[in-house]
Design an enzyme around this catalytic site. Structure first.
Site, PDB file in Angstrom:
ATOM      1  N   PRO A  87       0.818  -1.213   0.000  1.00 43.41           N
ATOM      2  CA  PRO A  87       0.000   0.000   0.000  1.00 43.41           C
ATOM      3  C   PRO A  87       0.856   1.270   0.000  1.00 43.41           C
ATOM      4  CG  PRO A  87      -0.329  -1.275   2.032  1.00 43.41           C
ATOM      5  CD  PRO A  87       0.617  -2.046   1.184  1.00 43.41           C
ATOM      6  N   GLU A 114       1.422  -7.536   8.518  1.00 47.91           N
ATOM      7  CA  GLU A 114       1.714  -6.094   8.441  1.00 47.91           C
ATOM      8  C   GLU A 114       2.780  -5.786   7.391  1.00 47.91           C
ATOM      9  OE1 GLU A 114      -0.256  -3.949  10.202  1.00 47.91           O
ATOM     10  OE2 GLU A 114      -1.263  -5.833  10.710  1.00 47.91           O
ATOM     11  N   ARG A 156      -2.525  -9.187 -20.826  1.00 51.81           N
ATOM     12  CA  ARG A 156      -3.360  -8.870 -21.982  1.00 51.81           C
ATOM     13  C   ARG A 156      -2.661  -7.942 -22.967  1.00 51.81           C
ATOM     14  NH1 ARG A 156      -5.822  -4.039 -21.622  1.00 51.81           N
ATOM     15  NH2 ARG A 156      -7.678  -4.508 -22.823  1.00 51.81           N
ATOM     16  N   ASP A 171      -8.801   1.280 -25.172  1.00 56.47           N
ATOM     17  CA  ASP A 171      -9.318   1.180 -23.810  1.00 56.47           C
ATOM     18  C   ASP A 171      -9.238   2.502 -23.076  1.00 56.47           C
ATOM     19  OD1 ASP A 171      -9.760  -1.528 -23.868  1.00 56.47           O
ATOM     20  OD2 ASP A 171      -7.764  -2.030 -23.107  1.00 56.47           O
TER      21      ASP A 171
HETATM   22  C1  JAH Z   1      -1.368  -5.738   2.558  1.00 55.22           C
HETATM   23  C2  JAH Z   1       1.089  -7.008   2.254  1.00 55.22           C
HETATM   24  N1  JAH Z   1      -2.220  -1.266  -3.187  1.00 55.22           N
HETATM   25  C3  JAH Z   1      -2.994  -2.344  -2.710  1.00 55.22           C
HETATM   26  C4  JAH Z   1      -2.305  -3.189  -1.686  1.00 55.22           C
HETATM   27  C5  JAH Z   1      -1.199  -3.951  -1.971  1.00 55.22           C
HETATM   28  C6  JAH Z   1      -0.636  -4.753  -0.982  1.00 55.22           C
HETATM   29  C7  JAH Z   1      -1.208  -4.777   0.272  1.00 55.22           C
HETATM   30  N2  JAH Z   1      -2.275  -4.031   0.524  1.00 55.22           N
HETATM   31  C8  JAH Z   1      -2.825  -3.251  -0.418  1.00 55.22           C
HETATM   32  C9  JAH Z   1      -0.657  -5.612   1.372  1.00 55.22           C
HETATM   33  C10 JAH Z   1      -0.840  -6.506   3.588  1.00 55.22           C
HETATM   34  C11 JAH Z   1       0.391  -7.137   3.445  1.00 55.22           C
HETATM   35  C12 JAH Z   1       0.569  -6.256   1.218  1.00 55.22           C
END
Ligand code: JAH
Length: 273
Positions: A87, A114, A156, A171
């Protein structure tokens, strides 16, 4: 192209056998190798997580299994780019999908809990290019769904995977993140019957006037972009490149600090109504 995926849930990747990507894999246009991280969890309990230094909630993925897994996976097969969904990564875009589609090999590392001990990515960077990538501003329970999303967007675009190369270029956001559709959301589409539940297909689409159809589609794309993506519409209105690094629309001088107010972008009127 070869794609390696390291995960504690190999069964999560069953969908890669389905549809467009599944057929490309059957033909050998994409080679998927899914690896269970626990193969490299060498302690008696095959543990992959531990409590976070500094305290706090949840667990963190231990570095040792990841180090061993990345060493082994990177050693088998050619040079690769490592992609780690997070994230806190850089936003995944159509342009990145197009760049990845030109790589010979990608390795995806799926975190859980986490996240992964930060030293794993640091260490990997000394041996291979590494991208931490986000598919959107929300938190998942792990990187697996993000890898499904990215592999579909990449797969794709591979030569021969999509029947019609032009349909990718047309697209929303365009096939390679460049070109006229790069900044725009696609407008509505229609097929037979011409009238369904009293609702008509816009007559211009039946007119045979290809220039008029192209104008109508462009107007529709602008209207939908303005309605749903004020961020993109503001950049188009200001004559700024909607994708950083892309040329601005010719004839529209950039106006720094003059971004359109939300909702003020031009709304086209669909013809034939
Ligand atoms: C959550 C490892 N961008 C979306 C995304 C990508 C990975 C994760 N969460 C959201 C994530 C927990 C552990 C990766």
């Amino acid at each position: 192209m070869r794609i390696d995926i390291i995960t504690i849930f190999p069964e999560y990747f069953g969908p890669l056998e389905v549809s467009l990507i599944g057929k490309a894999a059957q033909r050998g246009d994409i080679v998927f190798r899914v690896h269970d991280l626990r193969n490299w969890a060498l302690d008696v309990h095959h543990s992959v997580d531990d409590t976070p230094y500094g305290g706090g909630p949840g667990m963190v993925m231990k570095p040792e299994p990841w180090g061993e897994a990345l060493d082994a996976v990177a050693a088998a097969g050619g040079p690769a780019r490592l992609v780690v969904p997070s994230p806190s990564g850089r936003p995944f875009t159509q342009r990145m999908a197009a760049g990845y589609a030109r790589e010979p090999r990608l390795v995806f590392a799926c975190g859980r809990y986490e996240g992964i001990d930060a030293r794993v990515v640091e260490d990997a960077r000394s041996r291979m290019p590494v991208d931490e990538v986000s598919i959107g501003d929300y938190v998942l329970a792990g990187g697996e769904p993000a890898v499904l999303v990215m592999t579909e967007a990449i797969g794709r675009l591979l030569p021969g995977v999509l029947g019609n190369a032009q349909s990718a270029a047309d697209d929303s956001f365009g096939g390679d993140g460049e070109g006229p559709m790069a900044a725009l959301i696609e407008g509505p589409v229609y097929t037979r019957p011409r009238v369904w539940r009293g609702r008509e297909v816009p007559p211009v689409l039946l007119s045979g006037d290809h220039a008029a159809i192209a104008r109508w589609r462009h107007d529709s794309a602008l209207r939908v972009t303005a309605a749903n993506r004020p961020d993109l519409a503001a950049r188009i209105a200001a004559g700024q490149p909607a994708v950083p690094g892309q040329a601005a629309v010719p004839g529209q001088p950039a106006a720094p600090g003059q971004a359109a107010a939300p909702g003020s972008a031009t709304r086209g009127t669909p013809p034939g109504e």
